[in-house]
Design a protein around this motif. Structure first.
Motif, short mmCIF file in Angstrom:
data_model
loop_
_atom_site.label_atom_id
_atom_site.label_comp_id
_atom_site.label_asym_id
_atom_site.label_seq_id
_atom_site.Cartn_x
_atom_site.Cartn_y
_atom_site.Cartn_z
N LYS A 89 0.88 -1.18 0.00
CA LYS A 89 0.00 0.00 0.00
C LYS A 89 0.91 1.21 0.00
O LYS A 89 1.74 1.38 0.90
CB LYS A 89 -0.88 -0.01 1.25
N GLU A 141 -2.03 5.65 -7.81
CA GLU A 141 -1.60 6.50 -6.70
C GLU A 141 -0.52 7.44 -7.25
O GLU A 141 0.43 6.98 -7.89
CB GLU A 141 -1.03 5.58 -5.60
N VAL A 224 -2.11 -3.88 1.13
CA VAL A 224 -3.51 -4.13 0.84
C VAL A 224 -3.59 -5.59 0.43
O VAL A 224 -2.79 -6.05 -0.39
CB VAL A 224 -4.06 -3.25 -0.32
N LYS A 235 -6.97 -3.62 4.37
CA LYS A 235 -5.62 -3.05 4.50
C LYS A 235 -5.08 -3.22 5.91
O LYS A 235 -5.84 -3.46 6.85
CB LYS A 235 -5.65 -1.58 4.10
N THR A 237 -1.50 -1.56 8.26
CA THR A 237 -0.38 -0.62 8.13
C THR A 237 0.70 -0.81 9.20
O THR A 237 0.48 -1.47 10.22
CB THR A 237 -0.91 0.84 8.20
#
Ligand code: ATP
Length: 373
Positions: A89, A141, A224, A235, A237
């Motif tokens: 991600k 992105e 992800v 997701k 992190t």
């Protein structure tokens, strides 16, 4: 707008019609009118767009749920799915690029961003792609240290670039399976997020844990997980990302919502409970967390005391026209912009600017002058 025809194509019912269309805002770009759904409703994503003159619907990018605990989270989320694909991600700015007579880049909330559109046309082979796939949207992105929205550094990206993480049918929003999307992107030389691996749901948490350890060590954001086949996504992190986001929020303590901060603290707590088995590790995390909260706040107070402008700093580069259009776009969003440098470099215009954080500036000033709460 012929509401009935669009209603059917949007998959909504006649009962929902009035409420739905009330939430489509009319916008214009370069003399063209488009309609944007301002928040998610009736099964449609926020940022869903109707471009009437092209007779096009572009579905919004779906919200990706988040796991707080990997075990048993991954297995239960992907229960009954065959395979879990783990991708990096990236921390950047989400855009959907669709060809509505010309390729345009739509932000997550559905605005056409003139700057991102110009950069996408320059950096991606859009003509070749849309010739073959006119009904698709590229979900990408915008990443790198020089963008108008985010500034995260990525090795090998000096200024900015795109990473394509999805190819979807623009009207239904249905994604291509990850393997197909990765193959198509390779054909058109579109860069993509790193693929960490594929695993059955029972063992995917381990693949994720290894990826997270590696990403955390490199101060990167997270992963992800995507089902194959299907369109399930979730997701997760890294600690580094939680601390970075807290530092970002507390660098302008009165501009970022309390929900933003609280949700990051909760992520950290669940990760610490799952990962930090030894006391030293937990102590180290607690120390880093405290630093990411306190130091940026103290710096902000000192900056205001020294009379400096506080806010998020960005650098953008490109042709003069698209940069002018970008500033019009940011002003339209009621931002106060302070331009700190505007020069030419290698035939491009380069502008350094601050999105001025007025609430933090004013509140800090008030307290520094002896004001009370
Ligand atoms: P939400 O997804 O709940 O709306 P959000 O807007 O805060 O939350 P993020 O937490 O940043 O979004 O996570 C989702 C975003 O992650 C996507 O919109 C996309 O821009 C970005 N992203 C980066 N890399 C990927 C990837 N490999 N696959 C899917 N999305 C990715």
């Amino acid at each position: 707008m012929d509401r009935d025809a669009y209603l059917e194509r949007l998959g909504a019912t006649t009962d929902e019609s009035a409420d739905l269309f009330e939430h489509f805002e009319q916008r214009s770009f370069d003399g063209r009118t488009y309609h944007v759904l301002s928040d998610a409703r009736h099964g449609l994503e926020r940022g869903t767009v109707i471009v009437e003159d092209a007779d096009a619907i572009i579905r919004g990018y779906p919200s990706i749920p988040r796991l707080l605990v990997l075990e048993p989270g991954v297995q239960s989320f992907f229960e009954d799915r065959e395979t879990v694909v783990v991708e990096e991600k990236l921390d950047g700015f989400n855009v959907r690029i669709a060809d509505v007579g010309e390729p345009l880049a739509f932000t997550r909330s559905g605005y056409i961003c003139p700057y991102t559109t110009a950069r996408a046309r320059k950096l991606l082979s859009l003509e070749a792609f849309f010739d073959e796939h006119p009904e698709k949207t590229l979900c990408a992105e915008l990443v790198g240290p020089e963008t108008p929205y985010t500034t995260t550094d990525y090795e090998g990206i000096d200024t900015h670039d795109f990473r394509v993480f999805g190819v979807r049918d623009r009207e239904t929003g249905e994604p291509l399976p990850v393997a197909d999307r990765r193959a198509i992107c390779e054909m058109y030389d579109f860069n993509q997020p790193r693929l960490f691996g594929r695993a059955p749901p029972e063992s995917a948490a381990e693949t994720v844990r290894d990826a997270i350890d590696e990403l955390d060590a490199a101060s990167r954001e997270g992963v992800v997980m995507k089902s194959e086949p299907g369109d399930a996504m979730v997701k997760y992190t890294t600690e580094a990302q939680h601390h970075d986001e807290l530092a970002y929020a507390f660098s302008l303590p009165f501009d970022h919502g309390r929900d933003f901060v609280f949700s990051r603290l909760i992520r950290e707590a669940f990760q610490a409970a799952e990962f930090d088995e030894d006391e030293d590790r937990l102590q180290e995390r607690a120390h880093d967390l405290g630093e990411s909260i306190l130091r940026p706040m103290v710096e902000a107070i000192q900056d205001v005391d020294d009379g400096e402008t506080i806010g998020h700093r960005h650098t953008v580069r490109g042709d003069a026209e698209s940069i002018d259009a970008l500033f019009d776009h940011l002003h339209d969003q009621s931002m106060t912009i302070d331009v700190e440098a505007d020069r030419r470099e290698d035939g491009e215009r380069v502008v350094e600017f601050v999105k001025v954080a007025e609430s933090s500036r004013d509140r800090i000033k008030h307290y520094l002058e002896g004001g009370t709460r």
